[in-house]
Design an enzyme around this catalytic site. Structure first.
Site, PDB file in Angstrom:
ATOM      1  N   THR A  35       1.510  -4.179   4.295  1.00 57.52           N
ATOM      2  CA  THR A  35       1.313  -4.534   5.767  1.00 57.52           C
ATOM      3  C   THR A  35       0.961  -5.874   5.990  1.00 57.52           C
ATOM      4  O   THR A  35       1.039  -6.405   6.941  1.00 57.52           O
ATOM      5  CB  THR A  35       0.393  -3.521   6.301  1.00 57.52           C
ATOM      6  OG1 THR A  35      -0.851  -3.910   5.733  1.00 57.52           O
ATOM      7  CG2 THR A  35       0.785  -1.954   6.356  1.00 57.52           C
ATOM      8  N   ASP A  36       0.143  -6.698   4.872  1.00 58.51           N
ATOM      9  CA  ASP A  36      -0.556  -7.951   5.066  1.00 58.51           C
ATOM     10  C   ASP A  36       0.503  -8.953   5.819  1.00 58.51           C
ATOM     11  O   ASP A  36       0.147  -9.836   6.608  1.00 58.51           O
ATOM     12  CB  ASP A  36      -1.392  -8.253   4.075  1.00 58.51           C
ATOM     13  CG  ASP A  36      -2.432  -7.397   3.690  1.00 58.51           C
ATOM     14  OD1 ASP A  36      -2.916  -6.477   4.527  1.00 58.51           O
ATOM     15  OD2 ASP A  36      -2.975  -7.547   2.596  1.00 58.51           O
ATOM     16  N   THR A  41       0.829  -1.204   0.047  1.00 56.17           N
ATOM     17  CA  THR A  41       0.120   0.014  -0.067  1.00 56.17           C
ATOM     18  C   THR A  41       0.898   1.371  -0.071  1.00 56.17           C
ATOM     19  O   THR A  41       0.367   2.405  -0.516  1.00 56.17           O
ATOM     20  CB  THR A  41      -0.808  -0.080   1.356  1.00 56.17           C
ATOM     21  OG1 THR A  41      -1.861  -1.055   1.037  1.00 56.17           O
ATOM     22  CG2 THR A  41      -1.607   1.266   1.295  1.00 56.17           C
TER      23      THR A  41
HETATM   24  N1  ASP Z   1      -2.616  -5.436   0.730  1.00 54.78           N
HETATM   25  C1  ASP Z   1      -1.813  -4.397   1.218  1.00 54.78           C
HETATM   26  C2  ASP Z   1      -0.537  -5.322   1.101  1.00 54.78           C
HETATM   27  O1  ASP Z   1      -0.142  -5.876   2.065  1.00 54.78           O
HETATM   28  C3  ASP Z   1      -2.151  -3.612   2.456  1.00 54.78           C
HETATM   29  C4  ASP Z   1      -0.866  -2.959   2.909  1.00 54.78           C
HETATM   30  O2  ASP Z   1       0.159  -2.733   2.246  1.00 54.78           O
HETATM   31  O3  ASP Z   1      -1.479  -1.967   3.932  1.00 54.78           O
HETATM   32  O4  ASP Z   1       0.376  -5.233   0.392  1.00 54.78           O
END
Ligand code: ASP
Length: 330
Positions: free
Chosen positions: A97-98, A17
């Site tokens: 973040t995932d 993200t």
């Molecule tokens: N779906 C995204 C990822 O993990 C979520 C994020 O980065 O916050 O790449």
């Protein structure tokens, strides 16, 4: 300002993200992750120029939900190569973040240098109002450029906090303070260029880890115990040739009786079984809510199921016999 004496930090971008883009600045949930290149991410943070000299590489452009073990191997190998160079003082990895906590723990156990390695990410895409990525990136580079960050293993800089890769986990689907180290807490803080550590990491990592990144990842899967769970998933995994199963158990790693029998049968066939908890904090005690001695299982301690899977994969790949020792050590 004479910048030639600033630390040289490698920024390795993988997507997420932090590199996300939406058509509308008010959108913080409907966007595409991993589409903005590393040069653009860096351009958004001019202040980086007074913190470090940056060497940038685009390692991948993915949504981290799609992280693969092959990419882990490539990332860990590249970090080890870069840190072996005299002209690189630290590494920052931008990530989604995932699965950040899984990659961070993998690197914590397989990077072979004491120089700082810092992961960061963002909860809001780069196009959003109040995007959190630019400040997180600045803070991550600030931590990586700090001598105080050396020797502490892989770190996660997020929302002004510094966490250990071992303990940090994502705890919110949307909040900008999504990352926590439950019960154990943050290692320190980074704000306005100041890096402040309050405590350190005691379990072995990086240079004192016995594990190395591998090309041959054993099949290790996670199954959860819950009301009415059947043995179908465990039996299917054994039939598929699984080498290890991590159970996201209820409470202190307890398991439904029907499901336990399937796991005991799996262990008899040589499958390694690790009991973790789906609760999100606390530890799973050996011979506590289940009799590990009788079951042939291992307790995960404070590692959540996703991190327990990382450790189990590395331990199986390196041929460790005493898996409980590994979980008690790392
Ligand atoms: N779906 C995204 C990822 O993990 C979520 C994020 O980065 O916050 O790449």
């Amino acid at each position: 300002m004479n910048t030639s004496s600033l630390p040289r930090i490698a920024v390795l971008a993988t997507g997420g993200t932090i590199a996300g883009s939406a058509g509308d600045a008010s959108k913080t949930a409907g966007y595409k992750a991993g589409v903005v290149g590393v040069d653009k991410l860096l351009d958004a943070v001019p202040a980086l120029g007074s913190v470090a000299r940056i060497h940038a590489e685009q390692i991948a452009s993915i949504d981290s939900k799609d992280m693969s073990v092959a990419l882990w191997t490539a990332l860990a190998s590249r970090i080890n190569e870069l840190l072996a160079q005299d002209d690189i003082d630290g590494v920052v990895v931008t990530h989604g973040t995932d699965t950040l906590e899984e990659t961070a723990y993998l690197l914590h156990l397989t990077v072979k240098h004491a120089k700082p390695v810092v992961l960061t990410a963002a909860m809001r895409p780069s196009t959003a109002l109040s995007a959190d990525g630019p400040l997180n990136l600045l803070n991550a580079v600030t931590v990586a450029a700090s001598k105080d960050a050396a020797g502490k293993g892989v770190l996660v800089a997020f929302n002004n906090q510094i966490h250990s890769a071992r303990d940090v986990t994502k705890t919110s689907t949307y909040a900008v303070d999504a990352f926590r180290s439950p019960e154990i807490g943050v290692l320190g803080f980074v704000q306005d260029g100041r890096v402040e550590f309050q405590r350190t990491v005691v379990r072995p990592h990086t240079v004192s880890s016995e594990f190395s990144v591998t090309d041959e990842w054993p099949m290790v899967e996670i199954v959860a115990s819950y009301a009415g769970v059947s043995r179908v998933t465990v039996d299917a995994l054994v039939a598929a040739g699984v080498r290890g199963i991590v159970v996201a158990g209820t409470g202190n790693g307890s398991m439904h009786a029907a499901f336990t029998q399937a796991l005991v049968d799996a262990v008899k066939q040589g499958v390694a079984m690790v009991r973790a908890s789906r609760v999100g904090s606390g530890h799973v005690m050996r011979n506590g809510a289940a009799n590990d001695d009788a079951l042939g299982s291992v307790s995960a301690g404070t590692l959540n199921p996703y991190k327990a899977r990382v450790l189990l994969m590395l331990a199986l790949a390196s041929g460790v016999d005493d898996l409980q020792r590994v979980f008690d050590t790392y």
